[in-house]
Design an enzyme around this catalytic site. Structure first.
Site, PDB file in Angstrom:
ATOM      1  N   TYR A  60      -2.303   5.644  -4.253  1.00  0.00           N
ATOM      2  CA  TYR A  60      -3.275   6.709  -4.030  1.00  0.00           C
ATOM      3  C   TYR A  60      -2.791   7.960  -4.763  1.00  0.00           C
ATOM      4  O   TYR A  60      -1.584   8.215  -4.843  1.00  0.00           O
ATOM      5  CB  TYR A  60      -3.395   7.061  -2.547  1.00  0.00           C
ATOM      6  CG  TYR A  60      -4.139   6.063  -1.702  1.00  0.00           C
ATOM      7  CD1 TYR A  60      -5.483   5.798  -1.919  1.00  0.00           C
ATOM      8  CD2 TYR A  60      -3.502   5.413  -0.644  1.00  0.00           C
ATOM      9  CE1 TYR A  60      -6.172   4.900  -1.119  1.00  0.00           C
ATOM     10  CE2 TYR A  60      -4.193   4.521   0.167  1.00  0.00           C
ATOM     11  CZ  TYR A  60      -5.525   4.268  -0.084  1.00  0.00           C
ATOM     12  OH  TYR A  60      -6.202   3.385   0.706  1.00  0.00           O
ATOM     13  N   GLY A  76      -7.552  -9.121   2.537  1.00  0.00           N
ATOM     14  CA  GLY A  76      -6.979  -8.075   3.370  1.00  0.00           C
ATOM     15  C   GLY A  76      -7.032  -8.443   4.835  1.00  0.00           C
ATOM     16  O   GLY A  76      -6.032  -8.819   5.439  1.00  0.00           O
ATOM     17  N   HIS A  78     -13.689  -1.166  -0.554  1.00  0.00           N
ATOM     18  CA  HIS A  78     -12.610  -0.844   0.387  1.00  0.00           C
ATOM     19  C   HIS A  78     -12.816  -1.559   1.725  1.00  0.00           C
ATOM     20  O   HIS A  78     -12.529  -1.024   2.791  1.00  0.00           O
ATOM     21  CB  HIS A  78     -12.511   0.669   0.614  1.00  0.00           C
ATOM     22  CG  HIS A  78     -11.117   1.156   0.870  1.00  0.00           C
ATOM     23  ND1 HIS A  78     -10.328   1.715  -0.117  1.00  0.00           N
ATOM     24  CD2 HIS A  78     -10.362   1.163   1.991  1.00  0.00           C
ATOM     25  CE1 HIS A  78      -9.160   2.051   0.399  1.00  0.00           C
ATOM     26  NE2 HIS A  78      -9.152   1.724   1.690  1.00  0.00           N
ATOM     27  N   ARG A  96     -14.802   0.198   4.421  1.00  0.00           N
ATOM     28  CA  ARG A  96     -14.150   1.207   5.247  1.00  0.00           C
ATOM     29  C   ARG A  96     -14.342   2.634   4.725  1.00  0.00           C
ATOM     30  O   ARG A  96     -13.827   3.578   5.307  1.00  0.00           O
ATOM     31  CB  ARG A  96     -12.653   0.885   5.349  1.00  0.00           C
ATOM     32  CG  ARG A  96     -12.400  -0.435   6.021  1.00  0.00           C
ATOM     33  CD  ARG A  96     -10.976  -0.930   5.796  1.00  0.00           C
ATOM     34  NE  ARG A  96      -9.995  -0.198   6.557  1.00  0.00           N
ATOM     35  CZ  ARG A  96      -9.714  -0.415   7.841  1.00  0.00           C
ATOM     36  NH1 ARG A  96     -10.386  -1.349   8.504  1.00  0.00           N
ATOM     37  NH2 ARG A  96      -8.791   0.278   8.451  1.00  0.00           N
ATOM     38  N   SER A 131       0.823  -1.202   0.000  1.00  0.00           N
ATOM     39  CA  SER A 131       0.000   0.000   0.000  1.00  0.00           C
ATOM     40  C   SER A 131       0.859   1.255   0.000  1.00  0.00           C
ATOM     41  O   SER A 131       1.971   1.274   0.547  1.00  0.00           O
ATOM     42  CB  SER A 131      -0.906   0.009   1.246  1.00  0.00           C
ATOM     43  OG  SER A 131      -1.531   1.264   1.406  1.00  0.00           O
ATOM     44  N   ASP A 144     -12.559  -8.110  -4.056  1.00  0.00           N
ATOM     45  CA  ASP A 144     -12.176  -8.249  -2.648  1.00  0.00           C
ATOM     46  C   ASP A 144     -13.369  -7.845  -1.794  1.00  0.00           C
ATOM     47  O   ASP A 144     -14.478  -7.681  -2.298  1.00  0.00           O
ATOM     48  CB  ASP A 144     -10.907  -7.443  -2.313  1.00  0.00           C
ATOM     49  CG  ASP A 144     -11.126  -5.935  -2.294  1.00  0.00           C
ATOM     50  OD1 ASP A 144     -12.281  -5.466  -2.299  1.00  0.00           O
ATOM     51  OD2 ASP A 144     -10.129  -5.190  -2.277  1.00  0.00           O
ATOM     52  N   THR A 145     -13.154  -7.722  -0.506  1.00  0.00           N
ATOM     53  CA  THR A 145     -14.153  -7.338   0.505  1.00  0.00           C
ATOM     54  C   THR A 145     -14.975  -8.536   0.988  1.00  0.00           C
ATOM     55  O   THR A 145     -15.757  -9.115   0.245  1.00  0.00           O
ATOM     56  CB  THR A 145     -15.119  -6.245   0.013  1.00  0.00           C
ATOM     57  OG1 THR A 145     -14.375  -5.090  -0.407  1.00  0.00           O
ATOM     58  CG2 THR A 145     -16.069  -5.831   1.144  1.00  0.00           C
ATOM     59  N   GLY A 146     -14.746  -8.901   2.244  1.00  0.00           N
ATOM     60  CA  GLY A 146     -15.581  -9.907   2.896  1.00  0.00           C
ATOM     61  C   GLY A 146     -15.097 -11.336   2.783  1.00  0.00           C
ATOM     62  O   GLY A 146     -15.740 -12.244   3.316  1.00  0.00           O
ATOM     63  N   ILE A 147     -13.977 -11.582   2.114  1.00  0.00           N
ATOM     64  CA  ILE A 147     -13.513 -12.958   1.910  1.00  0.00           C
ATOM     65  C   ILE A 147     -12.918 -13.494   3.213  1.00  0.00           C
ATOM     66  O   ILE A 147     -11.930 -12.970   3.728  1.00  0.00           O
ATOM     67  CB  ILE A 147     -12.484 -13.028   0.781  1.00  0.00           C
ATOM     68  CG1 ILE A 147     -13.154 -12.680  -0.557  1.00  0.00           C
ATOM     69  CG2 ILE A 147     -11.840 -14.413   0.702  1.00  0.00           C
ATOM     70  CD1 ILE A 147     -12.201 -12.555  -1.721  1.00  0.00           C
ATOM     71  N   LYS A 204      -8.732  -0.074  -8.670  1.00  0.00           N
ATOM     72  CA  LYS A 204      -9.298  -0.717  -7.481  1.00  0.00           C
ATOM     73  C   LYS A 204     -10.324   0.208  -6.823  1.00  0.00           C
ATOM     74  O   LYS A 204     -10.059   1.402  -6.635  1.00  0.00           O
ATOM     75  CB  LYS A 204      -8.190  -1.049  -6.482  1.00  0.00           C
ATOM     76  CG  LYS A 204      -8.659  -1.779  -5.230  1.00  0.00           C
ATOM     77  CD  LYS A 204      -7.466  -2.098  -4.336  1.00  0.00           C
ATOM     78  CE  LYS A 204      -7.879  -2.904  -3.118  1.00  0.00           C
ATOM     79  NZ  LYS A 204      -8.752  -2.165  -2.196  1.00  0.00           N
ATOM     80  N   ARG A 222     -14.582   6.095  10.234  1.00  0.00           N
ATOM     81  CA  ARG A 222     -14.292   4.850  10.939  1.00  0.00           C
ATOM     82  C   ARG A 222     -14.448   5.107  12.439  1.00  0.00           C
ATOM     83  O   ARG A 222     -13.522   5.555  13.128  1.00  0.00           O
ATOM     84  CB  ARG A 222     -12.900   4.349  10.563  1.00  0.00           C
ATOM     85  CG  ARG A 222     -12.793   4.154   9.047  1.00  0.00           C
ATOM     86  CD  ARG A 222     -11.400   3.872   8.561  1.00  0.00           C
ATOM     87  NE  ARG A 222     -11.340   3.940   7.095  1.00  0.00           N
ATOM     88  CZ  ARG A 222     -10.233   3.763   6.385  1.00  0.00           C
ATOM     89  NH1 ARG A 222      -9.092   3.501   7.007  1.00  0.00           N
ATOM     90  NH2 ARG A 222     -10.267   3.851   5.075  1.00  0.00           N
ATOM     91  N   THR A 280      -6.053   3.153  -6.853  1.00  0.00           N
ATOM     92  CA  THR A 280      -7.236   3.132  -5.987  1.00  0.00           C
ATOM     93  C   THR A 280      -8.025   4.427  -6.130  1.00  0.00           C
ATOM     94  O   THR A 280      -7.469   5.519  -6.028  1.00  0.00           O
ATOM     95  CB  THR A 280      -6.816   2.910  -4.526  1.00  0.00           C
ATOM     96  OG1 THR A 280      -6.188   1.630  -4.415  1.00  0.00           O
ATOM     97  CG2 THR A 280      -8.024   2.936  -3.606  1.00  0.00           C
ATOM     98  N   GLN A 340       0.033  -0.545  -4.731  1.00  0.00           N
ATOM     99  CA  GLN A 340      -1.243   0.175  -4.701  1.00  0.00           C
ATOM    100  C   GLN A 340      -0.952   1.657  -4.562  1.00  0.00           C
ATOM    101  O   GLN A 340      -0.220   2.082  -3.661  1.00  0.00           O
ATOM    102  CB  GLN A 340      -2.106  -0.326  -3.539  1.00  0.00           C
ATOM    103  CG  GLN A 340      -3.408   0.434  -3.349  1.00  0.00           C
ATOM    104  CD  GLN A 340      -3.262   1.594  -2.369  1.00  0.00           C
ATOM    105  OE1 GLN A 340      -2.417   1.571  -1.492  1.00  0.00           O
ATOM    106  NE2 GLN A 340      -4.065   2.618  -2.534  1.00  0.00           N
TER     107      GLN A 340
END
Length: 453
Positions: A160, A354, A300, A303, A136, A331-334, A276, A195, A186, A158
């Site tokens: 930004y 992640g 994300h 998030r 990242s 991705d997300t939730g795996i 992403k 958060r 991203t 990754q």
């Protein structure tokens, strides 16, 4: 009547097979973890609340994350029987290179705050397993440090877009010079999500000592010992820190990010470029028309925008529109290898993990990451065998049904993409139409969306 007799001492000895005790505490607790949720439980016991909640938490009411995980749990598999699978192949070609498994490690920020080995543990474990590792922009190990930890494996970066564009450009150039083969651009973080766990915990970078953090640290002295006796955190991009994670992100990120930035990065980056944070079919089509090599369907990890679209539910629609033209990842939730198998069956070429990786890291450093990969590998292999498939290419939508608990009242406009088999002139016309917002709409999904079987 059952005939009874005195126990035979020899037979008793055969039954009394004692397992050799494991004296290493880390090895013992990792061996006891049979699922990613087991690793999460260990991580929670061993990590201070603020650091654990930063990893475990999501934005606002955390609905996006809960829905993403629920979507995977609502999968129904359709196994084939009497289909011999004497040998299994879990490897895949993705973005011009190999991966031994259909998942890689996603980019995570501030990783050494979770456990001091941080990205070095993740990169080394990924290299040993033969899967890609993604660093990242907000990682806590330098680009060159990750390359040293995974010298022969696949490293991705990754990126930004920062307010100071030159910082982003310089990072991309450093990653390319270090042999990173893919850039994940991203796009879902123009500002930081709310958060709330971090705000309630007063979580800051670097961690600030308060009465609460000291009390929470008492049963976890090993974490503070590691933190205080290892080198100062090094960020891949930020030269100064101080404040909550949200404040750091808002200070660094630029809400004016646009397709112009994508064009600049595309020209700058020599390897594969993946966007992403894609969350609609329309954006998927526009990005592929803009020439990206792949997209990651992601909110994300829940998030950023709470109540965001569920990537797994979005997957079949996106694959239908752009799956022949670009690499579609998710991705997300795996949290289980079966989640990965289901994603591949619905057309994803690859997946990223992640939190699952970070739970292993917090539970046991490099060994914990190895354990995460081993658990997911075992679940993938077992699911494939039970479905009666020997390769990932054999997985098809017919192997699963997606059961939707959340039933849309209406459906937004969904662009209808011209098939690859259409003549080039027609495809050009479709792209012009996309720019003018004239793509056709698909009907609303039914109560239960059946995508397989």
């Amino acid at each position: 009547m059952v005939q009874r007799q005195l126990p035979n001492p020899i037979e008793l000895l055969e039954l009394m097979q004692f397992k050799k005790p494991e004296l290493n505490g880390r090895t013992r607790r990792l061996q006891s973890a049979l699922t990613i949720y087991d690793l999460r439980a260990i991580a929670k016991r061993r990590t201070p609340k603020a650091a654990f909640d930063y990893t475990d938490g999501a934005a606002e009411g955390e609905l996006s994350l809960a829905r993403a995980r629920q979507a995977f749990e609502d999968v129904e598999f359709h196994p084939g029987v009497l289909r011999p699978v004497p040998e299994l192949d879990t490897s895949v070609e993705v973005l011009g290179g190999p991966s031994a498994l259909p998942f890689g490690i996603a980019p995570t920020g501030f990783t050494r705050l979770m456990q001091t080995e941080g990205e070095v543990a993740g990169a080394a474990a990924a290299g040993t397993a033969g899967i890609p590792f993604t660093l990242s922009t907000l990682g806590t190990t330098s680009i060159e440090g990750v390359k040293a930890a995974n010298p022969d494996g696949r490293n991705w970066f990754q990126l930004y877009v920062m307010r100071d564009r030159e910082i982003s450009y310089a990072l991309a150039q450093r990653a390319a010079a270090s042999g990173f083969d893919t850039l994940l651009f991203t796009v879902d973080t123009p500002v930081a999500g709310a958060r709330l766990r971090d705000k309630r915990n007063g979580f800051s970078i670097p961690p600030q000592l308060t009465v609460g953090t000291i009390v929470n640290a008492i049963p976890r002295p090993w974490w503070w010992f590691d933190f205080l006796t290892t080198p100062k955190l090094e960020f891949a991009s930020l030269s100064s820190t101080g404040g909550t994670v949200g404040e750091l992100l808002d200070a660094a990120m630029d809400p004016t990010i646009s397709y112009d930035d994508l064009a600049v990065i595309r020209d700058l980056w020599p390897g594969k470029i993946v966007v992403k944070g894609v969350q609609t079919v329309e954006d998927s089509v526009r990005l592929v028309d803009a020439g990206v090599d792949g997209i990651v369907l992601s909110n994300h990890g829940g998030r950023q925008l709470d109540r965001a679209p569920i990537p797994f539910h979005l997957l079949p629609k996106v694959v239908k529109e752009v799956g022949e033209d670009a690499t579609v990842m998710i991705d997300t939730g795996i949290m289980n290898g079966a989640d990965i198998v289901a994603s591949i069956a619905l057309g994803a070429k690859f997946t990223l993990i992640g939190r699952a990786y970070l739970y292993g890291l917090m539970a046991g450093g490099r060994q914990g990451v190895d354990r995460t990969i081993a658990i997911l590998r075992s679940e993938i292999e077992r699911t494939m065998k039970l479905l009666g498939v020997a390769t990932l290419a054999e997985l098809q939508p017919r192997h699963i049904t997606q059961l939707q608990r959340l039933i849309p009242v209406g459906s937004p406009s969904v662009p209808a993409r011209t098939p690859r088999t259409t003549q080039a002139a027609a495809k050009t016309t479709a792209r012009v139409s996309a720019a003018n917002g004239s793509r056709a709409a698909n009907p609303a999904p039914p109560d239960i969306e059946v995508t397989g079987g």
